[in-house]
Design an enzyme around this catalytic site. Sequence first.
Site, PDB file in Angstrom:
ATOM      1  CG  ASP A  58      -1.867   1.156   1.277  1.00  0.00           C
ATOM      2  OD1 ASP A  58      -1.610   2.176   0.610  1.00  0.00           O
ATOM      3  OD2 ASP A  58      -2.890   1.041   1.976  1.00  0.00           O
ATOM      4  CE1 TYR A 172      -5.130  10.619 -11.546  1.00  0.00           C
ATOM      5  CE2 TYR A 172      -5.698  11.854 -13.529  1.00  0.00           C
ATOM      6  CZ  TYR A 172      -5.099  10.760 -12.928  1.00  0.00           C
ATOM      7  OH  TYR A 172      -4.476   9.812 -13.696  1.00  0.00           O
ATOM      8  CE  LYS A 176      -1.465  10.163 -11.928  1.00  0.00           C
ATOM      9  NZ  LYS A 176      -0.579   9.030 -11.656  1.00  0.00           N
TER      10      LYS A 176
HETATM   11  P1  NAP Z   1      -6.996   1.376 -12.045  1.00  0.00           P
HETATM   12  O1  NAP Z   1      -7.437   0.291 -12.950  1.00  0.00           O
HETATM   13  O2  NAP Z   1      -7.977   2.003 -11.110  1.00  0.00           O
HETATM   14  O3  NAP Z   1      -5.738   0.828 -11.227  1.00  0.00           O
HETATM   15  C1  NAP Z   1      -5.166   1.589 -10.206  1.00  0.00           C
HETATM   16  C2  NAP Z   1      -4.268   0.672  -9.391  1.00  0.00           C
HETATM   17  O4  NAP Z   1      -3.669   1.442  -8.344  1.00  0.00           O
HETATM   18  C3  NAP Z   1      -5.053  -0.473  -8.718  1.00  0.00           C
HETATM   19  O5  NAP Z   1      -4.261  -1.620  -8.708  1.00  0.00           O
HETATM   20  C4  NAP Z   1      -5.243   0.062  -7.309  1.00  0.00           C
HETATM   21  O6  NAP Z   1      -5.414  -0.947  -6.344  1.00  0.00           O
HETATM   22  C5  NAP Z   1      -3.898   0.744  -7.124  1.00  0.00           C
HETATM   23  N1  NAP Z   1      -3.865   1.614  -5.955  1.00  0.00           N
HETATM   24  C6  NAP Z   1      -4.651   2.650  -5.644  1.00  0.00           C
HETATM   25  N2  NAP Z   1      -4.294   3.155  -4.450  1.00  0.00           N
HETATM   26  C7  NAP Z   1      -3.257   2.402  -4.000  1.00  0.00           C
HETATM   27  C8  NAP Z   1      -2.456   2.409  -2.842  1.00  0.00           C
HETATM   28  N3  NAP Z   1      -2.632   3.308  -1.854  1.00  0.00           N
HETATM   29  N4  NAP Z   1      -1.468   1.498  -2.749  1.00  0.00           N
HETATM   30  C9  NAP Z   1      -1.252   0.593  -3.723  1.00  0.00           C
HETATM   31  N5  NAP Z   1      -2.001   0.507  -4.831  1.00  0.00           N
HETATM   32  C10 NAP Z   1      -2.981   1.418  -4.962  1.00  0.00           C
HETATM   33  O7  NAP Z   1      -6.391   2.615 -12.849  1.00  0.00           O
HETATM   34  P2  NAP Z   1      -5.344   2.724 -14.065  1.00  0.00           P
HETATM   35  O8  NAP Z   1      -5.994   3.552 -15.095  1.00  0.00           O
HETATM   36  O9  NAP Z   1      -4.797   1.399 -14.415  1.00  0.00           O
HETATM   37  O10 NAP Z   1      -4.221   3.627 -13.384  1.00  0.00           O
HETATM   38  C11 NAP Z   1      -2.857   3.278 -13.332  1.00  0.00           C
HETATM   39  C12 NAP Z   1      -2.034   4.554 -13.371  1.00  0.00           C
HETATM   40  O11 NAP Z   1      -2.231   5.190 -14.640  1.00  0.00           O
HETATM   41  C13 NAP Z   1      -2.441   5.594 -12.320  1.00  0.00           C
HETATM   42  O12 NAP Z   1      -1.277   6.207 -11.785  1.00  0.00           O
HETATM   43  C14 NAP Z   1      -3.226   6.607 -13.119  1.00  0.00           C
HETATM   44  O13 NAP Z   1      -3.223   7.882 -12.536  1.00  0.00           O
HETATM   45  C15 NAP Z   1      -2.476   6.573 -14.441  1.00  0.00           C
HETATM   46  N6  NAP Z   1      -3.213   7.095 -15.592  1.00  0.00           N
HETATM   47  C16 NAP Z   1      -4.317   6.480 -16.023  1.00  0.00           C
HETATM   48  C17 NAP Z   1      -4.978   7.002 -17.139  1.00  0.00           C
HETATM   49  C18 NAP Z   1      -6.223   6.369 -17.667  1.00  0.00           C
HETATM   50  O14 NAP Z   1      -6.833   6.950 -18.605  1.00  0.00           O
HETATM   51  N7  NAP Z   1      -6.667   5.227 -17.156  1.00  0.00           N
HETATM   52  C19 NAP Z   1      -4.487   8.147 -17.779  1.00  0.00           C
HETATM   53  C20 NAP Z   1      -3.351   8.755 -17.289  1.00  0.00           C
HETATM   54  C21 NAP Z   1      -2.698   8.205 -16.210  1.00  0.00           C
HETATM   55  P3  NAP Z   1      -6.872  -1.399  -5.805  1.00  0.00           P
HETATM   56  O15 NAP Z   1      -7.391  -2.426  -6.783  1.00  0.00           O
HETATM   57  O16 NAP Z   1      -6.572  -1.950  -4.453  1.00  0.00           O
HETATM   58  O17 NAP Z   1      -7.730  -0.168  -5.771  1.00  0.00           O
END
Ligand code: NAP
Length: 249
Positions: A58, A172, A176
């Site tokens: 975490d 958010y 970033k």
């Molecule tokens: P996601 O499917 O919601 O996955 C987020 C991951 O982060 C999940 O495994 C979640 O775990 C984990 N997480 C959240 N809080 C945490 C904590 N305190 N400790 C450890 N793990 C934690 O979202 P995603 O889109 O794949 O996001 C991955 C990264 O990409 C993020 O940094 C996000 O900001 C970035 N991003 C995403 C997008 C997009 O369009 N999706 C665009 C730009 C950047 P749980 O399952 O336990 O919640």
Amino acid sequence: MNSKPVALVTGANKGIGLQIAKDLASHGFTVLVGSRDLAKGEVAAKSVADDARAIQLDVADQDSISAAADCVRKEFGRLDVLVNNAGISHAGAPGRPLEEIARSGLLPNVSLNEVRTVWETNVFGVIAVTQAMLPLLREAPAARIVNVASGGGSLAWNSDPNNPHRYMFGNYSASKVAVNAVTLGFAFSLEAEGIKVNSADPGFTATDLNDHQGTGTVEEGAREAVRLALLGPDGPTGTFSNSDGPVAW
Ligand code: NAP
């Protein structure tokens, strides 16, 4: 000692992080699947590779981070790649529509509790995990750190009045922007040691983070982070890019 290089991906139990883990495994890494819920990490690790391991992590909990670092030291003695992927777009109930997430995170409305929670994971978590893993990264011959940032955190893009997404620039996105500053801070400090630190923008990707409103696949979203994790000795440090090339800060 493990003969294969070792990679740790935070938040790798689902979404872009899980895909990054799969891609790094296919490039020959033993992958540590970081997950705050160990059971979810164990399920995910089975889908990554036979030798992938779940690790409870975490990023908002210093005890969890320290225990994870101890575990990596005992098992492997080094870390070749760290991908700081874990992130949250808001601190509310899961499954909220994107419009609601965006509206509730706007700076005039957002509560300071929400600000602190999002920054605890997205920004302080990156610093805390990187600091804890640094002694292990220093044991690797050519360590790489990739911070998963966002085009939503590009000040240049959002300063353009024609950017249709800038109405969403809130807590958010600000977190970033800070991730990119953290990338530069680590990159400059570690440059002389040959440890490269870069920010990857995955692009707007369909995941739980945005209620699956994203337009890209996780395979596309993982691509740039994986490329940066695999940089050779001539690769850059202190950059911000997506799979199309450099992103303006
Ligand atoms: P996601 O499917 O919601 O996955 C987020 C991951 O982060 C999940 O495994 C979640 O775990 C984990 N997480 C959240 N809080 C945490 C904590 N305190 N400790 C450890 N793990 C934690 O979202 P995603 O889109 O794949 O996001 C991955 C990264 O990409 C993020 O940094 C996000 O900001 C970035 N991003 C995403 C997008 C997009 O369009 N999706 C665009 C730009 C950047 P749980 O399952 O336990 O919640």
